[in-house]
Scaffold this motif. Structure first.
Motif, PDB file in Angstrom:
ATOM      1  N   ASP A 155       3.128   0.588   3.103  1.00 34.81           N
ATOM      2  CA  ASP A 155       3.342   0.985   1.879  1.00 34.81           C
ATOM      3  C   ASP A 155       2.514   0.302   0.780  1.00 34.81           C
ATOM      4  OD1 ASP A 155       4.470   2.817   0.079  1.00 34.81           O
ATOM      5  OD2 ASP A 155       6.249   1.546   0.050  1.00 34.81           O
ATOM      6  N   ASN A 156       1.494   0.795   0.377  1.00 39.79           N
ATOM      7  CA  ASN A 156       0.710   0.423  -0.647  1.00 39.79           C
ATOM      8  C   ASN A 156       0.598   1.606  -1.575  1.00 39.79           C
ATOM      9  OD1 ASN A 156       0.248  -2.087   0.521  1.00 39.79           O
ATOM     10  ND2 ASN A 156      -1.909  -2.139   0.084  1.00 39.79           N
ATOM     11  N   PRO A 157       1.561   1.835  -2.568  1.00 35.73           N
ATOM     12  CA  PRO A 157       1.660   2.979  -3.199  1.00 35.73           C
ATOM     13  C   PRO A 157       0.494   3.063  -4.420  1.00 35.73           C
ATOM     14  CG  PRO A 157       3.216   1.339  -4.076  1.00 35.73           C
ATOM     15  CD  PRO A 157       2.540   0.728  -2.968  1.00 35.73           C
ATOM     16  N   ASN A 158      -0.046   2.117  -5.065  1.00 36.74           N
ATOM     17  CA  ASN A 158      -1.107   2.138  -6.103  1.00 36.74           C
ATOM     18  C   ASN A 158      -2.271   2.294  -5.447  1.00 36.74           C
ATOM     19  OD1 ASN A 158       1.038   1.489  -7.941  1.00 36.74           O
ATOM     20  ND2 ASN A 158       0.800  -0.399  -7.345  1.00 36.74           N
ATOM     21  N   ILE A 159      -2.785   3.526  -5.572  1.00 42.43           N
ATOM     22  CA  ILE A 159      -4.370   3.981  -5.024  1.00 42.43           C
ATOM     23  C   ILE A 159      -5.373   4.201  -6.107  1.00 42.43           C
ATOM     24  CG2 ILE A 159      -5.376   5.602  -3.616  1.00 42.43           C
ATOM     25  CD1 ILE A 159      -2.509   6.252  -2.366  1.00 42.43           C
TER      26      ILE A 159
ATOM     27  N   LEU B 198      -8.876   2.405  -2.888  1.00 42.19           N
ATOM     28  CA  LEU B 198      -8.405   0.814  -2.572  1.00 42.19           C
ATOM     29  C   LEU B 198      -6.718   1.103  -2.848  1.00 42.19           C
ATOM     30  CD1 LEU B 198      -8.347  -2.393  -2.518  1.00 42.19           C
ATOM     31  CD2 LEU B 198      -9.073  -2.135  -5.104  1.00 42.19           C
ATOM     32  N   GLN B 199      -6.052   1.040  -1.861  1.00 36.34           N
ATOM     33  CA  GLN B 199      -4.376   0.994  -1.880  1.00 36.34           C
ATOM     34  C   GLN B 199      -3.983  -0.434  -1.953  1.00 36.34           C
ATOM     35  OE1 GLN B 199      -3.914   2.512   1.947  1.00 36.34           O
ATOM     36  NE2 GLN B 199      -4.304   4.764   1.576  1.00 36.34           N
ATOM     37  N   LEU B 200      -2.981  -0.627  -2.873  1.00 34.65           N
ATOM     38  CA  LEU B 200      -2.647  -1.907  -3.511  1.00 34.65           C
ATOM     39  C   LEU B 200      -1.264  -1.720  -3.586  1.00 34.65           C
ATOM     40  CD1 LEU B 200      -5.120  -2.551  -6.181  1.00 34.65           C
ATOM     41  CD2 LEU B 200      -5.108  -3.699  -3.893  1.00 34.65           C
ATOM     42  N   ALA B 201      -0.360  -3.048  -3.400  1.00 33.81           N
ATOM     43  CA  ALA B 201       1.280  -2.850  -3.676  1.00 33.81           C
ATOM     44  C   ALA B 201       1.518  -3.921  -4.894  1.00 33.81           C
ATOM     45  CB  ALA B 201       1.999  -3.474  -2.543  1.00 33.81           C
ATOM     46  N   ASP B 202       0.962  -5.140  -4.834  1.00 30.86           N
ATOM     47  CA  ASP B 202       1.297  -6.079  -5.798  1.00 30.86           C
ATOM     48  C   ASP B 202       0.070  -7.306  -5.727  1.00 30.86           C
ATOM     49  OD1 ASP B 202       2.308  -8.309  -4.233  1.00 30.86           O
ATOM     50  OD2 ASP B 202       3.780  -6.831  -3.925  1.00 30.86           O
TER      51      ASP B 202
ATOM     52  N   GLY C  36      -4.907  -5.886   0.258  1.00 30.82           N
ATOM     53  CA  GLY C  36      -5.455  -4.850  -0.366  1.00 30.82           C
ATOM     54  C   GLY C  36      -6.025  -3.917   0.833  1.00 30.82           C
ATOM     55  N   VAL C  37      -5.710  -2.649   1.008  1.00 28.39           N
ATOM     56  CA  VAL C  37      -6.398  -1.811   2.028  1.00 28.39           C
ATOM     57  C   VAL C  37      -7.445  -0.672   1.518  1.00 28.39           C
ATOM     58  CG1 VAL C  37      -5.722  -0.173   3.800  1.00 28.39           C
ATOM     59  CG2 VAL C  37      -4.070  -1.602   3.539  1.00 28.39           C
ATOM     60  N   LEU C  38      -8.558  -0.818   1.987  1.00 28.44           N
ATOM     61  CA  LEU C  38      -9.930  -0.078   1.776  1.00 28.44           C
ATOM     62  C   LEU C  38      -9.836   0.837   2.560  1.00 28.44           C
ATOM     63  CD1 LEU C  38     -10.541  -2.987   0.486  1.00 28.44           C
ATOM     64  CD2 LEU C  38     -11.948  -1.638  -0.501  1.00 28.44           C
ATOM     65  N   ILE C  39     -10.190   2.266   2.231  1.00 29.28           N
ATOM     66  CA  ILE C  39     -10.400   3.374   3.310  1.00 29.28           C
ATOM     67  C   ILE C  39     -11.406   4.349   2.623  1.00 29.28           C
ATOM     68  CG2 ILE C  39      -8.123   3.391   4.335  1.00 29.28           C
ATOM     69  CD1 ILE C  39      -7.299   5.882   2.780  1.00 29.28           C
ATOM     70  N   PRO C  40     -12.122   4.935   3.638  1.00 28.65           N
ATOM     71  CA  PRO C  40     -13.202   5.889   2.724  1.00 28.65           C
ATOM     72  C   PRO C  40     -12.448   7.114   2.262  1.00 28.65           C
ATOM     73  CG  PRO C  40     -13.258   6.140   5.136  1.00 28.65           C
ATOM     74  CD  PRO C  40     -12.202   4.829   4.960  1.00 28.65           C
TER      75      PRO C  40
ATOM     76  N   ASN D  13     -14.202  12.648  13.770  1.00 26.66           N
ATOM     77  CA  ASN D  13     -13.488  11.889  14.800  1.00 26.66           C
ATOM     78  C   ASN D  13     -13.453  10.324  14.632  1.00 26.66           C
ATOM     79  OD1 ASN D  13     -13.821  14.440  16.596  1.00 26.66           O
ATOM     80  ND2 ASN D  13     -16.031  13.890  16.731  1.00 26.66           N
ATOM     81  N   GLU D  14     -13.556   9.993  13.399  1.00 27.54           N
ATOM     82  CA  GLU D  14     -13.425   8.647  13.042  1.00 27.54           C
ATOM     83  C   GLU D  14     -12.335   8.354  12.036  1.00 27.54           C
ATOM     84  OE1 GLU D  14     -17.833   6.337  13.467  1.00 27.54           O
ATOM     85  OE2 GLU D  14     -16.776   6.516  11.482  1.00 27.54           O
ATOM     86  N   GLU D  15     -12.000   7.249  12.081  1.00 22.50           N
ATOM     87  CA  GLU D  15     -10.622   6.747  11.144  1.00 22.50           C
ATOM     88  C   GLU D  15     -11.086   5.314  10.862  1.00 22.50           C
ATOM     89  OE1 GLU D  15      -6.244   5.434  10.902  1.00 22.50           O
ATOM     90  OE2 GLU D  15      -6.689   7.364  12.098  1.00 22.50           O
ATOM     91  N   GLN D  16     -11.521   4.835   9.415  1.00 24.89           N
ATOM     92  CA  GLN D  16     -11.784   3.586   9.162  1.00 24.89           C
ATOM     93  C   GLN D  16     -11.073   3.001   7.962  1.00 24.89           C
ATOM     94  OE1 GLN D  16     -15.814   3.559   7.223  1.00 24.89           O
ATOM     95  NE2 GLN D  16     -16.215   1.312   7.813  1.00 24.89           N
ATOM     96  N   LEU D  17     -10.551   1.577   8.283  1.00 24.34           N
ATOM     97  CA  LEU D  17      -9.716   1.053   7.656  1.00 24.34           C
ATOM     98  C   LEU D  17      -9.943  -0.458   7.378  1.00 24.34           C
ATOM     99  CD1 LEU D  17      -5.706   1.100   7.375  1.00 24.34           C
ATOM    100  CD2 LEU D  17      -6.938  -1.106   7.891  1.00 24.34           C
ATOM    101  N   MET D  18     -10.061  -1.124   6.070  1.00 26.15           N
ATOM    102  CA  MET D  18     -10.596  -2.257   6.139  1.00 26.15           C
ATOM    103  C   MET D  18      -9.466  -3.136   5.034  1.00 26.15           C
ATOM    104  SD  MET D  18     -14.571  -2.395   5.627  1.00 26.15           S
ATOM    105  CE  MET D  18     -15.681  -1.351   6.753  1.00 26.15           C
ATOM    106  N   LEU D  19      -9.292  -4.219   5.418  1.00 30.56           N
ATOM    107  CA  LEU D  19      -8.169  -4.870   4.890  1.00 30.56           C
ATOM    108  C   LEU D  19      -8.634  -6.202   4.248  1.00 30.56           C
ATOM    109  CD1 LEU D  19      -4.395  -5.831   5.845  1.00 30.56           C
ATOM    110  CD2 LEU D  19      -6.110  -7.431   5.480  1.00 30.56           C
TER     111      LEU D  19
END
Length: 375
Positions: free
Chosen positions: A254-258, A342-346, A351-355, A361-367
């Motif tokens: 849950d990173n609500p700030n996008i 860029l998904q952030l909480a505090d 921080g979570v980054l996604i395209p 057929n792809e799902e990419q996620l970086m932290l």
């Protein structure tokens, strides 16, 4: 033994194989290429004990059968200087000396040796898992995760790429404890779950080999080794033993700030501003407010600082957070989409980054873990 081969066929094959050979080998024979002369083809092998690479080249003519070794550097150095032309090899069956003839009455003599001492790979166990994967899928999985792998003697399981095969998908994961990359592809499916950790050296070799390969790659693995087989190469490597961390458990749910931002302008700004960051920390500060990010860095020791603004799509609560600039640039550079989220909480949580849009057929996620801000 005799054979004739085109230099334009032999040289690229030897150059690809030479990347396996270590600068210092425990076994002297591993400084050499292993040649297995068969009828109208030459099977060539290079190894450093941990990783073995095999390829086959077609011959114009051949006479005799046998196995012999030639020192890799002594063979490659003169071949690099030759233009495209036929090469005539003659190997003395008694003392394994090698004569190579080419145009303009050119000749060079090389010492060879028997191939009997060359180490052989252990066969996989009977319960080895087997699967097939499209070349481009494997290339994406390796090339877009390898940068995040660790180089840590205390935690060797994090020094490679984790292949997590499940009935619905394959997931490639790499992490060094500061950043994490997870790339999932739904085109590869297996009957039951299986996993292995591919070391960085064979991963880099695969990356180069797959750029020249359009065919599907078959791979088999057991607890200790993996075999990757394609029409133009075969790679056998020892796997990293141990249990890979539970990567899903460290990804915030849950990173609500996008924040949505254009990727390339973001990278360019970070590169300019990070020049003024402290060399030890490489810290950059992101001041995120409505539709704007102020990116700043400073080095108090040298009284330098830099600051720049870029546009973004953001309507949540204003937020300040710090990241290591080099890590953030690496992550952004390994996306292909024009925009990233860029998904952030505090400021203290990853921080979570996604395209903005995943490829088919792809799902990419970086932290990326944040850095503490002084103010």
């Amino acid at each position: 033994m005799k054979f004739t081969v085109s230099s334009s066929v032999l040289l690229p094959a030897l150059q690809s194989l030479s990347k396996v050979i270590a600068s210092k080998n425990t076994l002297p024979v591993l400084d050499s290429f292993l040649f297995n002369l068969e009828e109208k083809r030459l099977v060539i092998t290079a190894s450093d004990v941990e990783t073995k690479l095999v390829t086959t080249v077609e011959l114009t003519e051949s006479e005799g059968l046998g196995v012999f070794c030639i020192d890799a550097k002594r063979l490659l150095d003169p071949l690099k200087e030759l233009p495209d032309q036929p090469l005539y090899f003659e190997i003395n069956d008694d003392n394994m000396s090698v004569v190579v003839k080419y145009a303009n009455d050119g000749t060079f003599l090389l010492p060879g040796q028997s191939g009997d001492a060359y180490p052989q790979s252990k066969p996989l166990k009977e319960d080895a898992q087997k699967s097939s994967i499209e070349s481009q899928v494997l290339l994406n999985g390796v090339s877009r995760t390898a940068f995040a792998a660790a180089d840590d003697d205390l935690r060797p399981v994090m020094n490679g790429i984790y292949f997590d095969l499940q009935p619905e998908h394959i997931t490639f994961v790499a992490t060094d404890g500061h950043k994490l990359v997870r790339l999932r592809n739904t085109t590869v499916q297996t009957p039951e779950r299986a996993a292995f950790i591919l070391p960085q050296k064979p991963a880099k070799l695969l990356k180069e080999l797959l750029k020249k390969n359009d065919d599907a790659v078959t791979f088999q693995f057991d607890d200790n080794n993996a075999y990757f087989v394609a029409p133009n190469f075969e790679m056998i490597c020892r796997l990293i033993e141990g249990r890979f961390p539970n990567y899903d458990s460290v990804i915030p749910k849950d990173n609500p700030n996008i924040v949505t931002v254009e990727r390339q302008p973001f990278i360019n700004t970070l590169k300019r501003v990070s020049v003024f960051s402290n060399q030890a920390s490489n810290l950059v500060k992101l001041q995120i407010s409505e539709n704007e990010i102020i990116i700043s860095a400073q080095d108090i020791d040298f009284a330098t600082s830099g600051e720049e603004k870029i546009k973004c799509d953001y309507t949540a609560t204003p937020l300040n957070i710090g990241f290591k600039a080099g890590f953030l640039i690496d992550i952004l550079s390994n996306f292909t989409s024009s925009e990233v989220k860029l998904q952030l909480a505090d400021p203290s949580r990853a921080g979570v980054l996604i395209p903005a849009e995943n490829e088919a057929n792809e799902e990419q996620l970086m932290l990326l873990m944040p850095m503490m801000l002084n103010d």
